[in-house]
Design an enzyme around this catalytic site. Structure first.
Site, PDB file in Angstrom:
ATOM      1  N   HIS A 106       0.680  -1.258  -0.097  1.00 51.31           N
ATOM      2  CA  HIS A 106      -0.186  -0.001  -0.003  1.00 51.31           C
ATOM      3  C   HIS A 106       0.874   1.450  -0.030  1.00 51.31           C
ATOM      4  CE1 HIS A 106      -2.473  -3.286   1.646  1.00 51.31           C
ATOM      5  NE2 HIS A 106      -3.443  -2.653   1.358  1.00 51.31           N
TER       6      HIS A 106
ATOM      7  N   HIS B 280      -4.180   3.125  -3.485  1.00 52.97           N
ATOM      8  CA  HIS B 280      -4.363   2.511  -2.098  1.00 52.97           C
ATOM      9  C   HIS B 280      -3.478   1.404  -1.608  1.00 52.97           C
ATOM     10  CE1 HIS B 280      -6.223   2.077   1.810  1.00 52.97           C
ATOM     11  NE2 HIS B 280      -6.574   0.833   1.461  1.00 52.97           N
TER      12      HIS B 280
ATOM     13  N   HIS C  29     -27.857 -15.533  24.999  1.00 54.75           N
ATOM     14  CA  HIS C  29     -26.852 -15.337  26.042  1.00 54.75           C
ATOM     15  C   HIS C  29     -25.978 -16.555  26.297  1.00 54.75           C
ATOM     16  CE1 HIS C  29     -28.684 -11.642  26.465  1.00 54.75           C
ATOM     17  NE2 HIS C  29     -28.124 -11.137  27.704  1.00 54.75           N
TER      18      HIS C  29
ATOM     19  N   GLU D 189     -17.334  -3.991  24.578  1.00 56.60           N
ATOM     20  CA  GLU D 189     -16.541  -5.072  24.536  1.00 56.60           C
ATOM     21  C   GLU D 189     -15.308  -4.997  23.530  1.00 56.60           C
ATOM     22  OE1 GLU D 189     -20.443  -6.575  26.003  1.00 56.60           O
ATOM     23  OE2 GLU D 189     -19.838  -5.316  24.359  1.00 56.60           O
TER      24      GLU D 189
END
Length: 746
Positions: free
Chosen positions: A108, A345, A556, A493
């Site tokens: 890149h 890129h 869960h 999280e």
């Protein structure tokens, strides 16, 4: 690195009026600044500019090539020779990246070409480091969150004199065995702080590094000696900004007031699919203001060296909050035909475009050429870096004389050495100890470790009272109380995982832990994988580890999660069954500093077993009870965590019927696989084909241990909402199922 040889002194204006105009050229954004649409559009100071401002989106001003790009002089009054040296240095960075990507035919080049001016100024004039000791404690940390542009970082390390990136390393970019891999890897290349590549991870790591600095400074600095004092700098791009982890972590950075975190946003408006207008049009400046950051906009990141310099100085002067410096740049700057396009890129320019870029920027040199005056200039970082470290060592010696106890603690954090007898702090349990959930037993162990490990800190994703992860002897790490050790991550999280990686990689003696429900590792798996890859010894305290959590139901209840982490390289998956095994799991986690550990812990109460041991946990799988002789049981029952009780009760019934039964606790497959063949044979003799495993999760992988003639009892579908006992019965995770399976094999 600031120095008497720094180019800043050679090219910066020195008069008050000139300095004022330089500062005024930088757009500052704060809570009282006008909307972005009222900011003056950018214009080059030189009428010969080869770029113009696109106004297709009011919130997304950008520099677009209207003619072949050429470097523009900083100021007509600047000494021509000094300016020429600066340009040569910046172009050296560009072409080292171009040449390496071209030789590899992979990489890149666009970001290094666009960010070279920023990178030169930051590394050469501001960053404090020692090239000959990349691990000096009080160094500034630099991260490339946009890790695909890693040739920028490799070029800087090479010029600065790091032994890890020599010319041959640049020439072997992205090749087998190279110290210059395709994305930055801290375990491969000294001088690389963290492993980046998955976008957004680096900025989260940077928040963790800055948190560690603020925490240690608050604990150990004294009015007369500032022993912890370094900055964290990070470059992130549009892709990092789009990833949710960046917003999670930057929200926390603002909340915590991490004033020594400075992030550079490479605002080039190009991603792999093209112009970011197709998917990313928000006002990033306003978003970061709302997150509690100081925001500066350098509208010409291509050639406005003084503006870049002034922005960094201003950022360093802001002590109460992190700073985002948005630099509007041109990706692939200097490439006549590919600049400001997605084609620069993620792929090599190609021979013709490389030649055109050389001509455009006046770089008539062979590949990997570094001009002698550029070499000479950059060489000053070697003696200066050594001097910086030596000065700090002398300061620490004085600190040690005055503050012996604090110095001893800080040494442990810096070196990673464990205090003598630390493991004796872990609680002990007997079969007579009351039954308890392993999440509660975990809290006992966690609080015991906090008393003896000065670098032990962590927290939960808004579930501390359920994960049982609060350290009772300490308060909350907050903007005004950074010396405390409980980290409140909120419901973030993914950001939590990335931040903890940064903490772990700041110093060997920092032991970060983080917690949530086991099923919600799905939100942070990418950060956990990077922890495993980058050898960051984070401890993951994951509770509610099975259908045993009951009524919350299948959303869960983890099913495939144990198997998925067992499949991940360089991570320990531990599922303890009682207090002794929980203590053993924590001992393993503390000792394994180059691989993370996942502790899967129960919500429901479990008994304390007579046969469990800390030493057994360290072997991964071991026998807890056996009435056979000669290593010839009739059947072997294997289990982990809460199902060990079921296996033990089934064994008792089978023994009452005259069977020779061995019960094996399989706390960690990874640790078991590291044992000798002789040991593994002693636990699972190959002559015994009658084997049954039971685990309240996916059966995937158990075939390796039960064999083709054995049986694996588990759950290969989603759970259900009901009391835990009923769910276990409905899914066949019972003593009766184990007995039936065992008898079918005898």
């Amino acid at each position: 690195m600031a120095s008497s040889l720094s180019l800043s002194q050679a090219i910066s204006s020195t008069t008050p009026a000139a300095a004022a105009s330089t500062v005024a050229a930088v757009t500052r954004l704060s809570a009282v600044s006008p909307p972005a649409t009222q900011l003056k559009p950018f214009s080059f100071s030189s009428s010969s500019s080869s770029c113009c401002l696109s106004s297709s989106n009011q919130q997304h001003h950008r520099l677009t090539p209207c003619a072949p790009l050429r470097a523009v002089a900083v100021d007509d009054d600047i000494d021509a020779s000094s300016n020429a040296l600066l340009e040569r240095s910046v172009n050296t960075i560009r072409f080292l990246a171009i040449d390496a990507v071209e030789k590899a035919n992979s990489g890149h080049p666009g970001l290094p070409m666009g960010c070279a001016p920023l990178a030169h100024i930051l590394f050469d004039e501001f960053l404090r480091f020692n090239p000959k000791n990349p691990y000096w404690f009080n160094r500034d940390r630099f991260l490339l969150s946009a890790g695909h542009g890693c040739m920028l970082h490799y070029a800087l390390l090479h010029l600065a004199g790091y032994d890890s990136v020599l010319e041959d390393d640049l020439k072997s970019f992205r090749q087998w065995g190279s110290r210059t891999p395709g994305h930055p890897e801290n375990f491969e290349t000294p001088g690389i702080e963290v492993t980046t590549g998955p976008l957004g991870q680096g900025i989260a790591n940077a928040v963790g590094l800055a948190l560690a600095e603020k925490h240690l400074a608050a604990r150990f600095n004294k009015p007369d000696i500032e022993i912890v004092d370094h900055y964290t700098y990070v470059i992130l791009g549009d892709g990092c900004q789009m990833e949710g982890i960046s917003n999670e972590s930057c929200s926390l950075a603002g909340h915590w007031g991490l004033g020594k975190l400075i992030a550079f946003y490479d605002d080039n408006h190009i991603s792999i699919d093209g112009d970011t207008e197709i998917a990313f049009t928000e006002d990033v400046n306003k978003r970061f203001e709302a997150l509690g950051w100081h925001v500066i906009w350098v509208k010409n990141g291509n050639t406005s060296y003084d503006e870049i310099r002034a922005a960094i100085k201003e950022a360093k002067a802001v002590k109460d909050r992190p700073t985002l410096i948005k630099l509007t740049t041109t990706i692939g700057y200097g490439s006549p035909n590919k600049a400001n396009s997605y084609s620069v890129h993620g792929s090599a320019l190609g021979a013709k475009e490389v030649e055109a870029t050389r001509k455009n920027l006046g770089w008539f040199h062979e590949p990997f050429y570094v001009p002698e005056d550029v070499k000479k200039h950059w060489s000053h970082h070697i003696p200066e870096g050594a001097a910086l470290e030596d000065e700090w060592n002398k300061k620490f010696a004085e600190y040690e004389r005055k503050y012996k106890d604090e110095a001893a603690e800080l040494k442990l954090i810096i070196t990673g050495e464990l205090p003598a007898g630390w493991e004796k702090a872990l609680p002990t349990y007997t079969p007579e100890s009351p039954a308890d959930a392993t999440r509660n037993l975990s809290q006992q162990n966690l609080n015991a470790l906090a008393k003896v490990l000065p670098g032990f800190l962590g927290g939960s994703a808004d579930l501390a009272s359920s994960n049982m992860t609060l350290m009772k002897a300490f308060g909350n790490f907050q903007k005004g109380t950074p010396h405390e050790r409980n980290l409140r991550f909120g419901v973030r999280e993914h950001g939590m995982g990335g931040i903890c990686n940064g903490i772990a990689l700041h110093s060997p003696g920092l032991f970060p832990y983080c917690a949530t429900f086991f099923v919600f590792t799905d939100y942070m798996r990418a950060s956990m994988r990077i922890a495993a890859l980058s050898e960051a010894g984070v401890i993951y305290v994951m509770t509610h580890d099975s259908i045993g959590l009951g009524e919350d139901g299948p959303t869960h209840q983890p099913i495939e999660h144990l198997a998925s982490f067992r499949a991940m390289p360089n991570i320990l998956m531990l599922r303890p069954a009682d207090g002794t095994e929980t203590a053993g799991a924590y001992r393993v986690a503390i000792l394994n500093r180059k691989r993370p550990s996942v502790l899967a812990l129960s919500r429901q109460k479990l008994p304390q077993f007579p046969g469990t041991s800390v030493e057994g946990v360290e072997k991964g799988g071991y026998t807890i009870s056996d009435n056979s002789t000669g290593n010839k049981p009739d059947v072997i029952l294997m289990a982990t965590g809460s199902e060990l009780e079921i296996a033990a009760r089934a064994a008792d019934d089978l023994r009452n019927e005259g069977k020779a039964v061995r019960v094996v606790s399989f706390v960690s497959w990874e640790l078991f696989e590291e044992q000798t063949d002789a040991y593994k044979e002693s636990v699972l003799p190959s002559s015994v084909a009658a084997r049954v495993s039971i685990e309240a999760g996916s059966t995937f992988g158990w075939l390796k241990y039960v064999g083709s003639k054995g049986k694996a009892i588990g759950i290969d579908k989603f759970g259900a909402s009901a009391p835990a006992g009923r769910i276990y019965k409905e899914f066949g995770i019972t003593k009766e199922a184990v007995i039936e399976a065992a008898k079918s094999l005898l």
